[in-house]
Enzyme design. Sequence first.
Site, PDB file in Angstrom:
ATOM      1  N   GLY A  68      52.510  75.451  44.988  1.00  0.00           N
ATOM      2  CA  GLY A  68      51.840  76.397  45.882  1.00  0.00           C
ATOM      3  C   GLY A  68      50.748  77.125  45.124  1.00  0.00           C
ATOM      4  O   GLY A  68      50.663  77.059  43.899  1.00  0.00           O
TER       5      GLY A  68
ATOM      6  N   GLY B  54      49.516  79.513  43.151  1.00  0.00           N
ATOM      7  CA  GLY B  54      50.094  80.551  42.307  1.00  0.00           C
ATOM      8  C   GLY B  54      49.050  81.526  41.812  1.00  0.00           C
ATOM      9  O   GLY B  54      49.370  82.589  41.276  1.00  0.00           O
ATOM     10  N   ARG B  55      47.792  81.140  41.983  1.00  0.00           N
ATOM     11  CA  ARG B  55      46.728  82.059  41.535  1.00  0.00           C
ATOM     12  C   ARG B  55      45.466  81.859  42.358  1.00  0.00           C
ATOM     13  O   ARG B  55      44.352  82.040  41.865  1.00  0.00           O
ATOM     14  CB  ARG B  55      46.430  81.847  40.061  1.00  0.00           C
ATOM     15  CG  ARG B  55      46.077  80.414  39.703  1.00  0.00           C
ATOM     16  CD  ARG B  55      45.371  80.409  38.407  1.00  0.00           C
ATOM     17  NE  ARG B  55      45.194  79.058  37.911  1.00  0.00           N
ATOM     18  CZ  ARG B  55      44.566  78.799  36.801  1.00  0.00           C
ATOM     19  NH1 ARG B  55      44.078  79.772  36.080  1.00  0.00           N
ATOM     20  NH2 ARG B  55      44.421  77.560  36.399  1.00  0.00           N
TER      21      ARG B  55
ATOM     22  N   ASP C 280      50.662  84.602  35.669  1.00  0.00           N
ATOM     23  CA  ASP C 280      50.110  85.938  35.933  1.00  0.00           C
ATOM     24  C   ASP C 280      49.157  85.957  37.127  1.00  0.00           C
ATOM     25  O   ASP C 280      48.609  86.995  37.476  1.00  0.00           O
ATOM     26  CB  ASP C 280      49.408  86.481  34.673  1.00  0.00           C
ATOM     27  CG  ASP C 280      48.261  85.591  34.227  1.00  0.00           C
ATOM     28  OD1 ASP C 280      47.963  84.579  34.920  1.00  0.00           O
ATOM     29  OD2 ASP C 280      47.649  85.883  33.175  1.00  0.00           O
ATOM     30  N   GLY C 281      48.910  84.787  37.712  1.00  0.00           N
ATOM     31  CA  GLY C 281      48.032  84.741  38.884  1.00  0.00           C
ATOM     32  C   GLY C 281      46.553  84.831  38.528  1.00  0.00           C
ATOM     33  O   GLY C 281      45.692  84.831  39.417  1.00  0.00           O
TER      34      GLY C 281
ATOM     35  N   ASP D 262      49.605  67.094  43.339  1.00  0.00           N
ATOM     36  CA  ASP D 262      49.077  68.360  43.866  1.00  0.00           C
ATOM     37  C   ASP D 262      47.588  68.501  43.587  1.00  0.00           C
ATOM     38  O   ASP D 262      46.934  69.406  44.107  1.00  0.00           O
ATOM     39  CB  ASP D 262      49.836  69.560  43.276  1.00  0.00           C
ATOM     40  CG  ASP D 262      49.933  69.499  41.764  1.00  0.00           C
ATOM     41  OD1 ASP D 262      50.503  68.519  41.254  1.00  0.00           O
ATOM     42  OD2 ASP D 262      49.420  70.407  41.100  1.00  0.00           O
TER      43      ASP D 262
ATOM     44  N   ASP E  35      40.327  70.394  41.238  1.00  0.00           N
ATOM     45  CA  ASP E  35      41.056  70.953  40.109  1.00  0.00           C
ATOM     46  C   ASP E  35      40.550  70.447  38.772  1.00  0.00           C
ATOM     47  O   ASP E  35      41.119  69.546  38.162  1.00  0.00           O
ATOM     48  CB  ASP E  35      42.566  70.724  40.259  1.00  0.00           C
ATOM     49  CG  ASP E  35      43.249  72.045  40.505  1.00  0.00           C
ATOM     50  OD1 ASP E  35      42.631  73.079  40.197  1.00  0.00           O
ATOM     51  OD2 ASP E  35      44.381  72.064  41.002  1.00  0.00           O
TER      52      ASP E  35
END
Length: 493
Positions: free
Chosen positions: A96, A98-99, A131-132, A258, A268
């Site tokens: 998901g 996450g950041r 930590d996002g 992903d 990505d």
Amino acid sequence: MKPSLKQAGDGVGWRFDNSYVRLPESLYAQLNPVPVRMPRLVMLNHALAESLGLNSSALSETEAAFLFSGNVLPDAAEPIAQAYAGHQFGNFTMLGDGRAILLGEHLTPAGERFDIQLKGSGQTLFSRRGDGRAALAPMLREYIISEAMYALNIPTTRSLAVVTTGESVMRDTPLPGAILTRVAASHIRVGTFEYAAKMVGIEGVKTLADYAIQRHYPALHEAENPYLALLNKVIERQASLVAKWLLVGFIHGVMNTDNMTISGETIDYGPCAFMDAYDTNTVFSSIDHHGRYSYNNQPHAAQWNLARFAETLLPLLDPVQEKAVALAEEAIHCFPAIFQSQLMGGMRKKLGLFTEEAEDIQLIETLLAWMQQQHVDYTNSFRALASEYPPTDAEFLDEAFVEWHAQWQVRLSRQPQSKDSSFRLMQANNPAILPRNHRVEEALAAASERDDYSLMQRLLAALANPYADVPEYRDYRTPPAPSERVYQTFCGT
Ligand code: AMP
Ligand code: MG
């Protein structure tokens, strides 16, 4: 001074129409970006903004910094973190955003729909132990490479802005934090389907598949079996994409499920890089210990990922399980042939061939085998062929090359097109300038360590026309000296 909501939203030309939030809530979590301490705009892609129908000059730097950090939200944004899973280096994991936060979908004046996503925008439900946040250099790296890919005519997400946060992120050492604004046809991944299959079940997969068809391949609604047609379309797009990567020497680095889109865009940009010396075993990623995602393994990795995609669709392909499996297998088995034909098509163009002959494969393979053996520069060698005169650099005096060159000349003379038109074809298909890693690293260091963006701006200007051999930018064509070689690249952390 904090600009008001009105100032940040108005005049820019946002036209949000957020369709993903109308999907079942299990596919995302609604939440806002976490505000940052002191946003400062460091990159704004005016050309991209213009093509999206956005008026970036309507924003002051401060307003842009607040907008592209998520400190201020456009009026019609409906921010979410998307849920997805993924096979990472072969292992299934729940992931998901996450950041990252998807602000919403912007419609261009031509009616095209694009996700507007902030990457590095703070923790979400899916952050796990992260930590996002994101460090500046990797976000600038994504900006450079994605824009280079776009200029190379390779389907890709794009980069609209980078804002520094005024906060540091803790990695091995403290690093300046940043947020990238990413623009994508969508962020639906193979991993999104894996998530739906695992967490929601076949109804969820069906909803997602219908949505993906509507959004990316609306003509497939008419197909006899739309879900099989979707599978075939994604296979075709990915085969074409990976062929394009290989044709320019691109190595993605983390081809996990992903990180593979349903739209067929490259996504990505972590430890990716372009290869200098031709070696099909090249791996850059520091975390790819077994070469799973090496240059030459990329088509196999893509096919493996597509098999995971097909598995999620099985009950939609046919109610009878054996029949569904047979349909999926047949589709997946077509990947190598589609890929090979795309690769060969591209290689013919790289060699100035308009016509097709069965022996072309051998001609191409002989050249590549020579390049592999000699470790010559991939980009420069092809570009050197795209000239009226035979290349004269020392490596081309090699007997094996001279023999190959003569064969190639005979092959060229067998086609009706003129040599001139062959050279033009070659010049349009063999880039002169790529983001060579040592030059990317140099630009990133200047920006991130010394706040000097001039190297990055110059590199971006050169990369905007990769097929033009502009004298001013010839220095970007020089391969790295042994001391400049970059052997490892790191994930976008
Ligand atoms: P990536 O390797 O960038 O494709 O990321 C894989 C997963 O890790 C995704 O779910 C990301 O959202 C998540 N992730 C990466 N870095 C961070 C971070 N600093 N904080 C939270 N999640 C992260
Ligand atoms: Mg990812």
